[in-house]
Design a protein around this motif. Structure first.
Motif, mmCIF file in Angstrom:
data_model
loop_
_atom_site.group_PDB
_atom_site.id
_atom_site.type_symbol
_atom_site.label_atom_id
_atom_site.label_comp_id
_atom_site.label_asym_id
_atom_site.label_seq_id
_atom_site.Cartn_x
_atom_site.Cartn_y
_atom_site.Cartn_z
ATOM 1 N N THR A 192 12.661 0.746 43.558
ATOM 2 C CA THR A 192 11.055 0.668 43.431
ATOM 3 C C THR A 192 10.209 0.650 44.558
ATOM 4 N N SER A 194 11.748 2.702 29.806
ATOM 5 C CA SER A 194 11.659 1.254 30.352
ATOM 6 C C SER A 194 13.061 0.741 30.790
ATOM 7 N N SER A 243 10.631 9.710 29.799
ATOM 8 C CA SER A 243 10.195 8.296 30.342
ATOM 9 C C SER A 243 10.817 7.267 29.464
ATOM 10 N N VAL A 269 15.588 6.431 38.706
ATOM 11 C CA VAL A 269 16.310 5.843 37.787
ATOM 12 C C VAL A 269 17.909 6.575 37.860
ATOM 13 N N ILE A 318 18.035 1.345 40.066
ATOM 14 C CA ILE A 318 16.646 1.783 40.209
ATOM 15 C C ILE A 318 16.095 1.490 41.774
ATOM 16 N N PHE A 341 9.438 3.382 33.498
ATOM 17 C CA PHE A 341 9.425 4.597 34.337
ATOM 18 C C PHE A 341 9.125 5.619 33.823
ATOM 19 N N TYR A 344 14.156 4.973 26.074
ATOM 20 C CA TYR A 344 14.132 6.271 26.532
ATOM 21 C C TYR A 344 13.624 7.300 25.656
ATOM 22 N N ARG A 355 6.346 -0.101 40.917
ATOM 23 C CA ARG A 355 6.548 1.082 40.266
ATOM 24 C C ARG A 355 7.990 1.680 40.402
ATOM 25 N N ILE A 356 8.579 2.044 39.506
ATOM 26 C CA ILE A 356 10.033 2.555 39.770
ATOM 27 C C ILE A 356 9.989 4.157 40.182
ATOM 28 N N THR A 357 10.704 4.579 41.213
ATOM 29 C CA THR A 357 10.559 5.692 41.905
ATOM 30 C C THR A 357 11.992 6.493 41.632
ATOM 31 N N ALA A 417 10.428 9.682 38.227
ATOM 32 C CA ALA A 417 11.625 8.764 38.572
ATOM 33 C C ALA A 417 12.963 9.194 37.877
#
Length: 67
Positions: A50, A16, A14, A62, A48, A27, A8, A58-60, A31
Motif C-alpha cells: 500500500t 477488495s 478489481s 495484490v 498487499i 483495489f 473480485y 491505496r493498494i498498489t 494493483a
C-alpha cells in the motif's frame, strides 16, 4: 502486509480485501495486474503493498501469500 481476498470481479480485475482487523480496502486493476495474478477467489490469503495517498491508504499490489 497480509489480507484476505473479499471480492473480485474478473471483468474489471478489481475488488477488495479485508485487512486482519476486518477493515475492507478496495483495489483496482492496476494493483491486480502488478501482482501477476490471473484469478483471485474470495477467502484466499494475499500479500498487499500500500501507499498513503492524500491521507487514504491505496493498494498498489495484490499477490498470493507465499511462505
Amino acid at each position: 502486509m497480509q489480507a484476505t481476498a473479499y471480492t473480485y470481479d474478473p471483468a474489471t480485475r478489481s475488488g477488495s480485501v479485508l485487512l486482519d482487523d476486518g477493515t475492507p480496502l478496495p483495489f483496482g486493476a492496476d494493483a491486480f495486474d502488478a501482482g501477476g495474478l490471473r484469478l483471485l477467489r474470495p477467502g484466499q490469503r494475499v500479500r498487499i503493498e500500500t501507499e498513503d495517498e492524500g491521507g487514504e491508504r491505496r493498494i498498489t499490489l495484490v499477490t498470493l501469500q507465499t511462505f
